[in-house]
Design an enzyme around this catalytic site. Structure first.
Site, PDB file in Angstrom:
ATOM      1  N   ALA A  74      -1.956  -1.267   3.556  1.00 35.37           N
ATOM      2  CA  ALA A  74      -2.913  -1.905   4.465  1.00 35.37           C
ATOM      3  C   ALA A  74      -2.190  -2.712   5.531  1.00 35.37           C
ATOM      4  CB  ALA A  74      -3.881  -2.789   3.683  1.00 35.37           C
ATOM      5  N   HIS A 132      -6.453   0.209 -16.475  1.00 32.71           N
ATOM      6  CA  HIS A 132      -5.928   1.573 -16.360  1.00 32.71           C
ATOM      7  C   HIS A 132      -5.641   2.109 -17.758  1.00 32.71           C
ATOM      8  CE1 HIS A 132      -3.640   5.028 -15.083  1.00 32.71           C
ATOM      9  NE2 HIS A 132      -3.809   4.718 -13.813  1.00 32.71           N
ATOM     10  N   ARG A 138     -11.633   5.616 -15.202  1.00 32.29           N
ATOM     11  CA  ARG A 138     -10.674   4.778 -15.913  1.00 32.29           C
ATOM     12  C   ARG A 138     -11.322   3.796 -16.876  1.00 32.29           C
ATOM     13  NH1 ARG A 138      -6.448   3.523 -10.933  1.00 32.29           N
ATOM     14  NH2 ARG A 138      -5.540   5.613 -10.896  1.00 32.29           N
ATOM     15  N   GLU A 168      -6.490  -4.119  -1.074  1.00 33.26           N
ATOM     16  CA  GLU A 168      -6.912  -4.614  -2.382  1.00 33.26           C
ATOM     17  C   GLU A 168      -7.366  -6.070  -2.358  1.00 33.26           C
ATOM     18  OE1 GLU A 168      -5.250  -4.806  -7.018  1.00 33.26           O
ATOM     19  OE2 GLU A 168      -3.954  -4.067  -5.407  1.00 33.26           O
TER      20      GLU A 168
END
Length: 645
Positions: free
Chosen positions: A46, A268, A333, A432
Site C-alpha cells: 500500500a 490463519h 480461513r 491493512e
C-alpha cells in the site's frame, strides 16, 4: 465529539459507482501538483505503491519506514497469491463473483461499494504488475496461471511460487526507486513515526525518531497517509514480523481517528505449530498448500501419538472434507481454523505437547504426490516445503506437515470512508491498517489485492480530490502544534526510560498481554472470560509503566526502547479489542462467541442488531471508549447463512 460516519460512497448501479465517483472528484492541475507535500508512512504494497504513484503524478512525497530498506516491508512475507477476476480458467469467475465471495467470506460485515470497487480494480492490478515484470507463474502456453484459494470455487489466484508478496513488493519498490531518483520522493528509512501533528483539525505532519541516532524530528505536509499494516502482534505470537506494530494508527486514534472493529482479527489455519515457550513468533505456511494438501487428524484421541504412516485411512478424519463437502479443504480461513481447534480440543491433536496439549493437525500431500509426482508438487510449493523442513527437520514429501491456526491479519483498523480518509481531516489510511474491505474475515490472497488497489488506483484520485479543496499551505517550523507534538514524544520516551520499579524487559509484559488476549479474545470468546480479561488488562498496563526496564538512552540505537513504546500501545489496543468483542453479542467470521453458536458449532450472526461497523472514539480514558456505529446497507447481496457445505 459528534462524528458523522457517512461513508461518502456513491449511489446508483453498483458497477458504475467508482467510475461516477472518479468523474465527480476534484482534480489538481499537473502544474500545481508540485506545490503540494504528501507524507506516506510505510513502504509495503500500500505505501510503496502510493508513494510511487503520487511521485509519478508530480506531488512531492516524503516516505517513511522503520526498516533499513523499503523492500523489507512485511508485504514481502505474503506467499500464496493475489486474487483477480480475470476468469483466465474460464470456470465462471467474474467481478461480481469475486465481489460476492468477498462479501460472503467477510460474513456480511463490509461495505458493498468498497468491496465491489476492490473486485473491479483487481483486473487492473495484474496488468500493472505484469507491466512491471512481476514473474507470475505461467501455463505451458505462456498464459498466466491460476490456482484456488479458500472461500471460492473458481481459480482466480495469481502467484509466483510461494513468493508472491516478495515479487509484487519488488515491482512497487522499483517504481518507488524511480521516483526517489527523480527527486519526487524523499525516502526516510530506519525512521519511526511516534506522533501525529494535527493543526486546526487537519492532519499536517508527523513526529519521527531516527532509529540509528535517536534524533527526534517533525515533518509537515498537506496531508498524511498511513500504510502501516495490522496489529496482529498484539497477541505476541503471530505470523507477523517482530517489527510489525500499531503505534502509528494508535497515535492517530488518540488524535480523533476512530478505530473500527478492533476485535475482528484473522486466524490463519496453515501455520507451523508452536513448539515451545521460547518462541517469539510463528511461521506461516501458505494457504495455497490446501490446493493439494489434505487436512486430517486421528479419528480417536488414543491415536494422537502414533506416527501418521501407522494410521490407516479408516483411522483418519479428513474433517474439512467431511464437514464441508462442497469446498472441502478450501473452506475460508476462519472455518478451517475453528475446525482444526475443535479437533485438538477433542484430544486428537498431533505433534509434541506444549503446555500439556498437542496443538497440530496434519496437512498431507501423499495423495497429490502419488498422482502428480514429487517434481510437479515441488514446482508448485518447493520453497514452502524447504522452509518447513528447515524449521521442523521433517520432509513434507515423506511425512505430512503439521499445522495449527495462528493470528495472521487484522480486519479491524482505522475507520475510513469510501475515499480512504479517516475521521481526522486530511489523514488517510490504506491497506491493512484500515478496516474497509474484508469485514469479519479476509479471504486468502485478498490482502495483496487491497494494498495495491488502494495505492495504485484509489488514493491517487482521493488525495487529489482532497488537495483540490485546500491551498498548498506550508507550516512554520516553530508552530505551537509541532512543539507540543515533539514534547509529547520526548515525555513518553523519558517515562519509558525511568520506570520507578524497573525490573522486567518489555517482552515480559508483551507475553502476558498476548497470552491473555489469545485465551480470551482469540479463536473463541466467552463473555465471562472477556470480562475477566478486561479486569486484568489495566493491572498489567499499570505494572508495565511501573516495572518496565529499558536500558540505554533515547539518543542512540536502542531496540529495547523501540519495543517498549510499541508494547505500551499494544497494551491499550488489547483492551479496546476485548471491549469490542464483549460489546458485539453475536458470532461473526473469526469472532466466535461461545453463547452465539448453532447446534452444529457454526457461528451465528445477529443481522438485526449487529449489522454495523463498530467505530470507537478515544475518550481520554483507555478503559471507557465511546462507540459510534456505521450501519451497513445491503442493496445487492442479501445476508444469508454462510454455508460452505
Amino acid at each position: 465529539m459528534i462524528y458523522d460516519l457517512h461513508s461518502n460512497e456513491p449511489t446508483g448501479p453498483l458497477e458504475n459507482r467508482w467510475t461516477k465517483h472518479r468523474f465527480d472528484m476534484g482534480l489538481v492541475n499537473p502544474a500545481n501538483r508540485k506545490k503540494y507535500q504528501v507524507i506516506v508512512v510505510g513502504t509495503g504494497l500500500a505505501g510503496g505503491s502510493t508513494a510511487a504513484t503520487l511521485g509519478e503524478m508530480g506531488y512531492h512525497v516524503k516516505s517513511f519506514c522503520f526498516q533499513d530498506s523499503p523492500r523489507r516491508a512485511h508485504s514481502i512475507a505474503a506467499q500464496g497469491g493475489i486474487n483477480a477476476a480475470k476468469n483466465y480458467q474460464n470456470d465462471g469467475d467474474s467481478v461480481w463473483r469475486l465481489f460476492y465471495d468477498t462479501i460472503k467470506g467477510g460474513d456480511f460485515r463490509s461495505r458493498e461499494s468498497n468491496v465491489y470497487r476492490l473486485a473491479e480494480l483487481s483486473v487492473n492490478i495484474i496488468d500493472q504488475a505484469v507491466a512491471q515484470g512481476v514473474p507470475f507463474a505461467r501455463e505451458y502456453g505462456g498464459l498466466l496461471a491460476n490456482r484456488s484459494f479458500g472461500g471460492a470455487q473458481v481459480s482466480r489466484t495469481f502467484y509466483a511460487r510461494g513468493q508472491t508478496g516478495q515479487q509484487l513488493l519488488l515491482g512497487a519498490y522499483q517504481a518507488l526507486n524511480r521516483q526517489i531518483a527523480a527527486g519526487m520522493v524523499e525516502m526516510f528509512p530506519r525512521t519511526e513515526m511516534l506522533e501525529l501533528i494535527v493543526i486546526d483539525g487537519r492532519a499536517r505532519g508527523i513526529v519521527t525518531r531516527n532509529l540509528v541516532d535517536g534524533k527526534i524530528e517533525a515533518h509537515t505536509a498537506d496531508c498524511v497517509v498511513l500504510c502501516t499494516g495490522g496489529y496482529g502482534n498484539a497477541y505476541y505470537l503471530s505470523t507477523n514480523a517482530k517489527g510489525c506494530n500499531a503505534s502509528a494508527v494508535w497515535r492517530a486514534h488518540r488524535h480523533g481517528a476512530l478505530f473500527a472493529n478492533p476485535c475482528f482479527t484473522q486466524i490463519h489455519p496453515t501455520c507451523i505449530p508452536q513448539s515451545g515457550s521460547y518462541q517469539s513468533k510463528l511461521t506461516l505456511m501458505s494457504e495455497s498448500l490446501r490446493n493439494d494438501g489434505r487436512v486430517w487428524a486421528p479419528l480417536r484421541p488414543q491415536d494422537s501419538d502414533c506416527a501418521p504412516a501407522d494410521l490407516p485411512e479408516d483411522a483418519r478424519d479428513y474433517f474439512l472434507e467431511r464437514r464441508y463437502p462442497a469446498f472441502g479443504n478450501l473452506v475460508p480461513r476462519d472455518i478451517a481454523s475453528r475446525a482444526a481447534k475443535e479437533a485438538c480440543d477433542d484430544g486428537r491433536g498431533v505433534g509434541p505437547e506444549v503446555n500439556g496439549r498437542r496443538l497440530g493437525v496434519y496437512l498431507d500431500f501423499s495423495k497429490a504426490i502419488g498422482q502428480l509426482g514429487e517434481a510437479v508438487i515441488g514446482e508448485r510449493y518447493g520453497n514452502l516445503f524447504e522452509m518447513y523442513q528447515r524449521i521442523t527437520g521433517e520432509d513434507p514429501n515423506k511425512t505430512p506437515m503439521r499445522i495449527y491456526p495462528a493470528i495472521h491479519y487484522a480486519m479491524g483498523g482505522l475507520w475510513v470512508d469510501y475515499n480512504l480518509m479517516t475521521t481526522v481531516d486530511g489523514l488517510f489510511a490504506a491497506g491493512e491498517c484500515n478496516f474497509s474491505d474484508h469485514g469479519a474475515n479476509r479471504l486468502g490472497a485478498s490482502a495483496l489485492m487491497q494494498g495495491l488497489a488502494d495505492g495504485y488506483f484509489v488514493l491517487p484520485y482521493s488525495i487529489g480530490n482532497y488537495l483540490s479543496q485546500h491551498e498548498a499551505d506550508p507550516i512554520a517550523p516553530d508552530h505551537g502544534a509541532i512543539s507540543s507534538a515533539i514534547s509529547a514524544v520526548n515525555s513518553r520516551i523519558d517515562r519509558l526510560l525511568s520506570a520507578p520499579g524497573a525490573k522486567h524487559p518489555p517482552e515480559h509484559f508483551h507475553r502476558l498481554l498476548g497470552q491473555l488476549i489469545w485465551d480470551n479474545c482469540g479463536m473463541s470468546r466467552d463473555p465471562a472470560e472477556l470480562k475477566n480479561a478486561l479486569q486484568q488488562l489495566p493491572e498489567i498496563r499499570d505494572r508495565f509503566w511501573h516495572e518496565v526496564k529499558v536500558t540505554g538512552s533515547g539518543e542512540q540505537f536502542n531496540q529495547t526502547l523501540e519495543r517498549a513504546g510499541r508494547i505500551a500501545d499494544f497494551l491499550e489496543l488489547g483492551e479496546l479489542m476485548c471491549v469490542d468483542a464483549l460489546e458485539r453479542n453475536e458470532s461473526c467470521g473469526s469472532h466466535a462467541r461461545s453463547d452465539h453458536l448453532t447446534a452444529d458449532g457454526e457461528v451465528k450472526r445477529d443481522d438485526d442488531n449487529y449489522s454495523y461497523v463498530a467505530a470507537w472514539e478515544y475518550s481520554g480514558d483507555v478503559s471507557t471508549p465511546i462507540l459510534h456505529k456505521e450501519q451497513l446497507c445491503f442493496e445487492f447481496v442479501h445476508p444469508s447463512i454462510r454455508s460452505y457445505k
